[in-house]
Design an enzyme around this catalytic site. Structure first.
Site: not given
Ligand code: NAD
Ligand code: WQD
Length: 332
Positions: A124, A230, A58, A148, A176-177, A31, A152, A126
């Site tokens: 994701s 969601r 990185d 973004y 992931y949702f 990380d 993915k 997404t």
């Molecule tokens: P996060 O930002 O908390 O964790 C990501 C980690 O990766 C961080 O510790 C960051 O420092 C590290 N990182 C970023 N760029 C880097 C690089 N170039 N080299 C090494 N390390 C690096 O995010 P998270 O919520 O834990 O998400 C983890 C993964 O899951 C991500 O790939 C994200 O896209 C995916 N994801 C997250 C969500 C969500 O809503 N949290 C939903 C779907 C998918």
């Molecule tokens: C949830 C709901 C908003 C904020 C995003 C990314 C997705 C994934 C998860 C990584 C929606 C509403 C939100 C606010 C609101 N990430 N909202 N007021 O949009 O489902 O997904 O995060 O992969 O890629 O797109 O999640 O938490 O932003 O929104 O009303 O201040 O809450 O409109 O209906 P979303 P979210």
């Protein structure tokens, strides 16, 4: 097993590391702390009783990453590292492709160099874009609506192509949702820097008074109460899915995409009310226009995860809100 965990210091990665260590795996976190802090290592150690190894590299630095792999020689990789803010990705798509796609290619190259062919990738929901129907099944067309989501989709495709060329590759794309909640000890959780992008971290900040009010983005969607629906999943359930996916990579070669959700959809209003109950605080809110690019509903059909991994979510909405609230209080 020896497991390299990219992004293991982040929100989902840190929770997953506690389970990997508790299961007896040797864990190396890779990380660059771009979106996390090194004190998470102490917290993981407190929870798991074992300290993970750490290498501050990185993933886009291909040579450095290859050197880490030559030295550590992992049996498998969990790949969380990446950038995840949708708005930022729209403004700066090249940076998102450089880190999320370029960094992933460097990682796969480093794996190939040392003959490591087991990987679980953080994809994701997404990738589906605006779904034709919910709940969403894995063979739903993939049409991400922002860079973004595209990043993915590209990484999933790269793994599919790599799998075509290398029949030993075992890769699981976990879609992931909406992850939410925190570790039950309140030692780990999500603590976004600046203004949170996602709904629930924002709601938590309104509950503590750090933010004055929540803006609800639209109440005219075709959903029961008009607000967006969601599939929120507890981060510990999500972490558990990674261990099951890792088991699958040991049992079977091939490239699979699997939804990780609960199958239950909740609206913004339902989430506000659930957090109100958990925190016993008021959550002032104001309805404003829809957020550009948002969709009405996004809910998983999680049956393939059960069929293939024997995994299903166990922790419900109350638990997600209660754990997130305990963590939020621990930050004071
Ligand atoms: P996060 O930002 O908390 O964790 C990501 C980690 O990766 C961080 O510790 C960051 O420092 C590290 N990182 C970023 N760029 C880097 C690089 N170039 N080299 C090494 N390390 C690096 O995010 P998270 O919520 O834990 O998400 C983890 C993964 O899951 C991500 O790939 C994200 O896209 C995916 N994801 C997250 C969500 C969500 O809503 N949290 C939903 C779907 C998918
Ligand atoms: C949830 C709901 C908003 C904020 C995003 C990314 C997705 C994934 C998860 C990584 C929606 C509403 C939100 C606010 C609101 N990430 N909202 N007021 O949009 O489902 O997904 O995060 O992969 O890629 O797109 O999640 O938490 O932003 O929104 O009303 O201040 O809450 O409109 O209906 P979303 P979210």
């Amino acid at each position: 097993m020896r497991i390299a965990v990219t992004g293991g210091a982040g929100y989902i990665g840190s929770h997953t590391c506690t389970l990997l260590l508790a299961a007896g795996h040797d864990v190396l976190i890779i990380d660059n702390f771009n979106n996390s802090k090194s004190d998470v290592l102490d917290r993981i150690e407190k929870v798991a009783g074992v300290r993970p190894r750490i290498n501050q590299t990185d993933i886009t630095q291909a040579d450095a990453l290859s050197a880490v792999f030559s030295d550590y020689r992992p049996d498998a990789v969990l790949h969380f590292a990446g950038l995840k803010a949708v708005g930022e990705a729209v403004e700066n798509p090249l940076e998102y492709y450089r880190v999320n796609v370029g960094g992933s290619v460097s990682l796969f190259q480093a794996m190939e160099n040392v003959g490591c062919n087991k990987i679980v990738f953080s994809s994701s929901a997404t990738v589906y874009g605006d779904p034709d129907q919910v709940p969403i099944v894995e063979n739903h067309p993939l049409r991400p609506t922002n860079p973004y989501g595209q990043s993915k989709r590209y990484v999933e495709k790269i793994l599919e192509d790599w799998g075509q060329a290398n029949s030993n590759l075992a890769a699981v794309n976990l879609r992931y949702f909406n992850p939410f909640g925190a570790h039950p000890t309140a030692l780990l959780g999500e603590n976004p820097q600046g203004i949170p992008n996602n709904l629930m971290p924002y709601v938590a900040q309104v509950a503590t008074g750090q933010a004055a009010e929540l803006l609800v983005f639209g109440d005219d969607y075709d959903t029961p109460d008009g607000t967006g629906v969601r599939d929120y999943i507890h981060v510990m359930d999500l972490a558990a899915a990674h261990l099951k996916a890792l088991d699958l990579t040991v049992r079977k070669a091939g490239v699979k995409a699997i939804n990780v959700g609960t199958g239950n959809g909740y609206s913004v209003m339902q989430m506000i009310n659930a957090f109100k109950r958990a925190s016993n605080r008021e959550i002032p809110y104001r309805v404003v226009d829809r957020r550009p690019g948002d969709i009405a509903e996004c809910v998983a059909d999680p049956s393939f995860a059960f069929e293939l991994l024997g995994w299903k979510s166990e922790l419900g909405l109350e638990r997600m809100c209660a754990d997130a609230w305990s963590y939020q209080n621990s930050l004071k």
